[in-house]
Motif scaffolding. Structure first.
Motif, PDB file in Angstrom:
ATOM      1  N   ILE A  27       0.827  -1.207   0.000  1.00 40.81           N
ATOM      2  CA  ILE A  27       0.000   0.000   0.000  1.00 40.81           C
ATOM      3  C   ILE A  27       0.864   1.261   0.000  1.00 40.81           C
ATOM      4  CG2 ILE A  27      -1.554   1.354   1.488  1.00 40.81           C
ATOM      5  CD1 ILE A  27      -2.978  -1.326   2.120  1.00 40.81           C
ATOM      6  N   LYS A  28       1.921   1.255   0.796  1.00 43.83           N
ATOM      7  CA  LYS A  28       2.818   2.417   0.841  1.00 43.83           C
ATOM      8  C   LYS A  28       3.486   2.665  -0.500  1.00 43.83           C
ATOM      9  CE  LYS A  28       4.077   2.543   5.757  1.00 43.83           C
ATOM     10  NZ  LYS A  28       5.181   2.341   6.724  1.00 43.83           N
ATOM     11  N   HIS A  29       3.839   1.585  -1.193  1.00 46.58           N
ATOM     12  CA  HIS A  29       4.492   1.718  -2.498  1.00 46.58           C
ATOM     13  C   HIS A  29       3.506   2.164  -3.580  1.00 46.58           C
ATOM     14  CE1 HIS A  29       6.913   1.026  -5.994  1.00 46.58           C
ATOM     15  NE2 HIS A  29       6.172   0.019  -6.394  1.00 46.58           N
ATOM     16  N   THR A  30       2.220   1.824  -3.406  1.00 45.69           N
ATOM     17  CA  THR A  30       1.221   2.095  -4.438  1.00 45.69           C
ATOM     18  C   THR A  30       0.549   3.453  -4.293  1.00 45.69           C
ATOM     19  OG1 THR A  30       0.767  -0.285  -4.577  1.00 45.69           O
ATOM     20  CG2 THR A  30      -0.854   1.178  -5.562  1.00 45.69           C
ATOM     21  N   LEU A  31       0.194   3.807  -3.065  1.00 45.46           N
ATOM     22  CA  LEU A  31      -0.579   5.029  -2.842  1.00 45.46           C
ATOM     23  C   LEU A  31       0.303   6.221  -2.480  1.00 45.46           C
ATOM     24  CD1 LEU A  31      -3.579   3.593  -0.778  1.00 45.46           C
ATOM     25  CD2 LEU A  31      -3.545   4.185  -3.212  1.00 45.46           C
ATOM     26  N   ASP A  32      -0.189   7.408  -2.820  1.00 44.53           N
ATOM     27  CA  ASP A  32       0.495   8.639  -2.420  1.00 44.53           C
ATOM     28  C   ASP A  32       0.429   8.773  -0.898  1.00 44.53           C
ATOM     29  OD1 ASP A  32       0.555   8.977  -5.160  1.00 44.53           O
ATOM     30  OD2 ASP A  32      -1.072  10.460  -5.202  1.00 44.53           O
ATOM     31  N   GLU A  33       1.249   9.657  -0.362  1.00 48.34           N
ATOM     32  CA  GLU A  33       1.225   9.911   1.083  1.00 48.34           C
ATOM     33  C   GLU A  33      -0.142  10.454   1.498  1.00 48.34           C
ATOM     34  OE1 GLU A  33       4.377  12.322   2.526  1.00 48.34           O
ATOM     35  OE2 GLU A  33       5.952  11.050   1.690  1.00 48.34           O
ATOM     36  N   GLY A  34      -0.534  10.127   2.730  1.00 52.19           N
ATOM     37  CA  GLY A  34      -1.802  10.625   3.250  1.00 52.19           C
ATOM     38  C   GLY A  34      -2.970   9.681   3.067  1.00 52.19           C
ATOM     39  N   PHE A  35      -2.693   8.395   2.724  1.00 54.18           N
ATOM     40  CA  PHE A  35      -3.780   7.428   2.569  1.00 54.18           C
ATOM     41  C   PHE A  35      -4.390   7.070   3.926  1.00 54.18           C
ATOM     42  CE2 PHE A  35       0.158   4.937   2.902  1.00 54.18           C
ATOM     43  CZ  PHE A  35      -0.153   4.075   3.944  1.00 54.18           C
ATOM     44  N   GLU A  36      -5.590   6.526   3.892  1.00 55.50           N
ATOM     45  CA  GLU A  36      -6.318   6.153   5.113  1.00 55.50           C
ATOM     46  C   GLU A  36      -6.542   4.642   5.134  1.00 55.50           C
ATOM     47  OE1 GLU A  36     -10.767   6.752   7.136  1.00 55.50           O
ATOM     48  OE2 GLU A  36     -10.317   7.582   5.149  1.00 55.50           O
ATOM     49  N   LYS A  58      -4.799   7.930  -2.985  1.00 56.67           N
ATOM     50  CA  LYS A  58      -4.623   8.360  -4.376  1.00 56.67           C
ATOM     51  C   LYS A  58      -3.378   7.746  -4.989  1.00 56.67           C
ATOM     52  CE  LYS A  58      -6.962  12.812  -3.681  1.00 56.67           C
ATOM     53  NZ  LYS A  58      -6.835  14.289  -3.755  1.00 56.67           N
ATOM     54  N   ILE A  59      -3.463   7.449  -6.284  1.00 56.34           N
ATOM     55  CA  ILE A  59      -2.306   6.988  -7.053  1.00 56.34           C
ATOM     56  C   ILE A  59      -1.963   8.099  -8.038  1.00 56.34           C
ATOM     57  CG2 ILE A  59      -1.399   5.260  -8.653  1.00 56.34           C
ATOM     58  CD1 ILE A  59      -3.327   3.246  -7.468  1.00 56.34           C
ATOM     59  N   LEU A  60      -0.908   8.841  -7.721  1.00 57.39           N
ATOM     60  CA  LEU A  60      -0.514  10.013  -8.519  1.00 57.39           C
ATOM     61  C   LEU A  60      -1.710  10.948  -8.731  1.00 57.39           C
ATOM     62  CD1 LEU A  60       1.863   8.329 -11.133  1.00 57.39           C
ATOM     63  CD2 LEU A  60       2.447   9.429  -8.968  1.00 57.39           C
ATOM     64  N   GLY A  61      -2.445  11.161  -7.641  1.00 55.61           N
ATOM     65  CA  GLY A  61      -3.562  12.099  -7.667  1.00 55.61           C
ATOM     66  C   GLY A  61      -4.905  11.504  -8.009  1.00 55.61           C
ATOM     67  N   ARG A  62      -4.950  10.214  -8.410  1.00 56.04           N
ATOM     68  CA  ARG A  62      -6.211   9.578  -8.790  1.00 56.04           C
ATOM     69  C   ARG A  62      -6.737   8.732  -7.621  1.00 56.04           C
ATOM     70  NH1 ARG A  62      -6.817  10.494 -14.105  1.00 56.04           N
ATOM     71  NH2 ARG A  62      -4.940  11.028 -15.261  1.00 56.04           N
ATOM     72  N   GLU A  63      -7.878   9.108  -7.073  1.00 54.69           N
ATOM     73  CA  GLU A  63      -8.406   8.466  -5.871  1.00 54.69           C
ATOM     74  C   GLU A  63      -8.958   7.075  -6.165  1.00 54.69           C
ATOM     75  OE1 GLU A  63     -11.064   9.672  -1.949  1.00 54.69           O
ATOM     76  OE2 GLU A  63     -11.245  10.853  -3.790  1.00 54.69           O
ATOM     77  N   CYS A  64      -8.762   6.175  -5.223  1.00 56.27           N
ATOM     78  CA  CYS A  64      -9.232   4.791  -5.378  1.00 56.27           C
ATOM     79  C   CYS A  64      -9.252   4.084  -4.027  1.00 56.27           C
ATOM     80  CB  CYS A  64      -8.315   4.025  -6.350  1.00 56.27           C
ATOM     81  SG  CYS A  64      -6.595   3.953  -5.808  1.00 56.27           S
ATOM     82  N   ILE A  65      -9.823   2.882  -4.023  1.00 54.27           N
ATOM     83  CA  ILE A  65      -9.789   1.983  -2.867  1.00 54.27           C
ATOM     84  C   ILE A  65      -8.862   0.826  -3.226  1.00 54.27           C
ATOM     85  CG2 ILE A  65     -11.133   0.528  -1.301  1.00 54.27           C
ATOM     86  CD1 ILE A  65     -12.040   3.381  -1.139  1.00 54.27           C
ATOM     87  N   VAL A  66      -7.951   0.479  -2.310  1.00 55.85           N
ATOM     88  CA  VAL A  66      -6.982  -0.594  -2.567  1.00 55.85           C
ATOM     89  C   VAL A  66      -7.066  -1.651  -1.469  1.00 55.85           C
ATOM     90  CG1 VAL A  66      -4.525  -1.165  -2.708  1.00 55.85           C
ATOM     91  CG2 VAL A  66      -5.371   0.876  -3.842  1.00 55.85           C
ATOM     92  N   LEU A  67      -7.084  -2.912  -1.881  1.00 55.17           N
ATOM     93  CA  LEU A  67      -6.983  -4.033  -0.940  1.00 55.17           C
ATOM     94  C   LEU A  67      -5.717  -4.815  -1.264  1.00 55.17           C
ATOM     95  CD1 LEU A  67      -9.620  -6.451   0.416  1.00 55.17           C
ATOM     96  CD2 LEU A  67      -7.675  -7.433  -0.805  1.00 55.17           C
TER      97      LEU A  67
END
Length: 278
Positions: free
Chosen positions: A62-71, A114-123
């Motif tokens: 998750i840290k590698h995939t999402l931008d900083e500030g994920f929940e 977000k992934i480079l500014g594009r919001e999403c849900i990741v599992l």
């Protein structure tokens, strides 16, 4: 800088080597060479010698995939031991040991970001937690993540790494297969993108349910993807299997996958895919 400068010199300066120093090296599953752990982790658990993609923790993924500030979002299992399973050691004890070892509640993590500014849900699934097996916790997480994606009109991405359904939960674990399929179907009916990324290994009930239902199916290089084990298949059909059978390159060649993406390029490529699918 090399291994001697990085490791041996500081240890000589600190006099005697400690027992914990054995943890400074890791053996590559692909080429079986010993690699300095710090270097291995710097390359995101990808072998610098042969390029084999080792396993990442769910949080690391998750840290590698999402931008900083994920929940991080947690969906709990309704019951930790639904069939009161008991073998040599109790199932609850096995869960506690896995929790202590990984720092996770169960075999997956869900995050909104977000992934480079594009919001999403990741599992992201974690193989280190009882082989990434899918029980009621993972099923609830998939279902809850899909509901959240629908409510917020967001794309959903899964990173699978699993041996399949969790045998200690019996039919409750097997129920998560159709349950996860229904959750993905609902997401698709809402015309929301679902991206499935299959990591090493993606097998059993996980491979046979939600992981193969992506709007686009992606894998990392040299990942094992399949339902039954190679030895089981070979003994069942009594035939020699093709070279590289069940590896992601074989699956891609035969139309099972849409893309194979190296880990270092995954974030950029996912951002592109999200832009196209949206």
């Amino acid at each position: 800088m090399n291994w001697f400068t990085d490791w041996v010199k500081p240890k000589l300066k600190n006099k005697a080597l400690k027992e914990s120093d054995s943890n400074l090296w890791i053996k590559c599953t692909g080429c079986e060479k010993m690699i300095f752990r710090e270097k291995y982790e710097k390359f995101l658990s990808v072998c610098p010698e042969c390029g084999f993609h080792g396993r990442l923790s769910a949080l690391g993924r998750i840290k590698h995939t999402l931008d900083e500030g994920f929940e991080l979002i947690e969906f709990k299992a309704s019951k930790k031991d639904p069939i009161s399973f008991y073998d040599v050691s109790s199932y609850i004890e096995k869960i506690k040991k896995a929790q202590s070892r990984t720092g996770l509640e169960d075999a997956c993590l869900v995050a909104r970001g977000k992934i480079l500014g594009r919001e999403c849900i990741v599992l992201a699934m974690d193989f280190a937690f009882i082989g990434g097996s899918m029980g009621t916790f993972v099923g609830n997480s998939i279902f809850g993540a899909c509901e959240m994606a629908e409510e917020n009109n967001l794309p959903f991405i899964t990173f699978s790494s699993s041996g399949g359904a969790r045998m200690q939960e019996g039919l409750f674990a097997l129920m998560q297969m159709p349950r996860s399929v229904l959750a993905i179907k609902s997401l698709k009916n809402a015309k929301l993108p679902y991206i499935s990324v299959m990591c090493d290994p993606t097998t059993g009930g996980v491979e046979a349910s939600f992981s193969m239902l992506g709007s686009i199916n992606i894998s990392e290089p040299k990942a094992t993807i399949g339902f039954a084990g190679i030895r089981v298949i070979k003994e069942t059909i009594n035939q020699e299997l093709p070279k590289g059978f069940q590896k992601s390159e074989f699956q891609f060649k035969h139309g099972y996958l849409d893309q194979i993406i190296e880990r270092s390029k995954m974030k950029d490529e996912l951002s592109k895919v999200l832009r196209i699918l949206n």
